[in-house]
Design an enzyme around this catalytic site. Structure first.
Site, short mmCIF file in Angstrom:
data_model
loop_
_atom_site.label_atom_id
_atom_site.label_comp_id
_atom_site.label_asym_id
_atom_site.label_seq_id
_atom_site.Cartn_x
_atom_site.Cartn_y
_atom_site.Cartn_z
N GLU A 86 4.73 7.83 -11.50
CA GLU A 86 3.47 7.17 -11.16
C GLU A 86 3.42 6.97 -9.65
OE1 GLU A 86 0.27 3.80 -12.39
OE2 GLU A 86 2.34 3.43 -13.00
N GLU A 111 5.79 2.78 -5.11
CA GLU A 111 4.89 1.76 -4.58
C GLU A 111 5.44 1.29 -3.25
OE1 GLU A 111 2.06 -0.15 -3.62
OE2 GLU A 111 1.77 0.45 -5.72
N ASN A 138 6.98 6.10 0.72
CA ASN A 138 5.76 6.87 0.95
C ASN A 138 5.76 8.04 -0.03
OD1 ASN A 138 3.65 8.42 1.90
ND2 ASN A 138 4.50 8.71 3.95
N ASP A 160 -6.28 3.98 -3.43
CA ASP A 160 -7.14 3.34 -2.43
C ASP A 160 -8.24 4.32 -2.03
OD1 ASP A 160 -8.29 2.19 -0.15
OD2 ASP A 160 -6.41 1.26 0.45
N LYS A 164 -14.70 3.89 4.04
CA LYS A 164 -15.40 4.26 5.26
C LYS A 164 -15.25 5.76 5.51
CE LYS A 164 -14.96 -0.21 7.60
NZ LYS A 164 -14.46 -0.93 8.79
N THR A 257 -6.38 -2.34 -17.25
CA THR A 257 -5.84 -3.39 -16.39
C THR A 257 -6.98 -4.28 -15.89
OG1 THR A 257 -6.07 -2.03 -14.40
CG2 THR A 257 -4.00 -1.84 -15.63
N ASN A 258 -6.60 -5.40 -15.31
CA ASN A 258 -7.61 -6.29 -14.72
C ASN A 258 -8.37 -5.58 -13.61
OD1 ASN A 258 -7.05 -8.52 -16.35
ND2 ASN A 258 -5.46 -9.29 -14.98
N PHE A 259 -7.69 -4.72 -12.86
CA PHE A 259 -8.35 -3.99 -11.78
C PHE A 259 -9.46 -3.10 -12.34
CE2 PHE A 259 -8.96 -0.35 -9.04
CZ PHE A 259 -9.03 -0.91 -7.78
#
Length: 288
Positions: A86, A111, A138, A160, A164, A257-259
């Site tokens: 993941e 992560e 990374n 993410d 922009k 998930t909550n996200f």
């Protein structure tokens, strides 16, 4: 064709220019202070779950000379089993649930943020999971260091979006990463991707649909604007030219998930995309 040829040509041009190592990272370096509960989880469980890949203090890379091959992974897990990676595990809900439901598989979560890793350790430690490992690294450097065929499946859920326009170049999914991951996965291996940002879904299609190392396994048609929009201009998307793209039904192994729930409440569409590593005409995976 479902995907417009103009997008394919643009993606091929960008892919050819981006085969070198990326120097732009897809995350912001920020400190994450652990509260007492997470600090305790780190102290109790990091020795069991956390892999050290970079000997530099606070390093997020992979030490030169280290190859994350099958031998390295067998040592890390104490066995040989199919491995799911993941990329960006967040709070760890998905990878912990999968590891608990599928003890026959191994799971490795990447992560960069310590609070997320500590929370993952907390969840895994409560269940005594032995088929999960974590790495604070990374992801692009880790996958570059992965040996051919070291991985069986990869997940990237809700990366993410860098909304922009000037930051779109920092998005995780790029041609160089796709090339490295195609090499690191076994032939036929899958990359499962999910996003709740329409423009990021377009970005994924641009990178992946024109890459001959990957096959889009989607079977549902989705209409997307074919010009990019960003933060402050997203409302323009509805009036832009659209084209149909192929996407997948929801991956049943991805828990809500909550996200994701917040995205649904906000009215955002969830895009599930599934890509499979394929062989080139000469019978070998396309070279790196």
């Amino acid at each position: 064709m479902v995907v417009m040829s103009t997008l394919e040509n643009a993606a091929r041009t960008r892919a050819g220019a981006d085969r070198g190592r990326r120097t732009i990272v897809s995350f912001m370096r920020r400190s994450g202070k652990l509260d007492a509960r997470l600090a305790r989880a780190w102290s109790e469980h990091s020795a069991a779950y956390l892999l050290k890949l970079d000997q530099a203090p606070a390093g997020l890379g992979v030490d030169p000379g280290l190859t994350v091959d099958r031998g390295f992974l067998e040592t890390a897990f104490g066995r040989r089993a199919p491995l799911t990676l993941e990329i960006g595990s967040g709070q760890g809900e998905n990878v912990v649930a999968a590891a608990a439901d599928h003890p026959e598989r191994d799971y490795l979560a990447l992560e960069v943020y310590e609070p997320g890793l500590a929370h993952t350790m907390l969840l895994a430690g409560k269940q005594g999971l032995s088929n999960l490992r974590l790495a604070r690294t990374n992801a692009t450097e880790f996958i570059s260091a992965a040996g051919p065929g070291a991985l069986d499946e990869a997940w990237t859920f809700f990366p993410d979006p860098w909304p922009k326009m000037k930051h779109h170049k920092r998005r995780l999914i790029q041609p160089a990463l796709a090339a490295d991951l195609a090499r690191a996965l076994t032939p036929g291996g899958l990359w499962r991707i999910a996003t709740d940002i329409d423009d990021y879904a377009l970005h994924v299609h641009e990178v992946m649909d024109a890459d001959p190392a990957w096959r889009n396994l989607g079977d549902e048609r989705v209409s997307l604007a074919i010009e990019h929009v960003g933060k402050g201009t997203a409302e323009r998307a509805a009036a832009l030219p659209h084209a149909d793209f192929l996407e997948s039904t929801r991956f049943p192994g991805r828990i809500l998930t909550n996200f994701e729930r917040k995205g649904l409440v906000a009215g955002r569409a969830i895009h599930d995309l599934t890509y499979q590593v394929v062989r080139a005409g000469d019978g070998e995976l396309r070279p790196r």
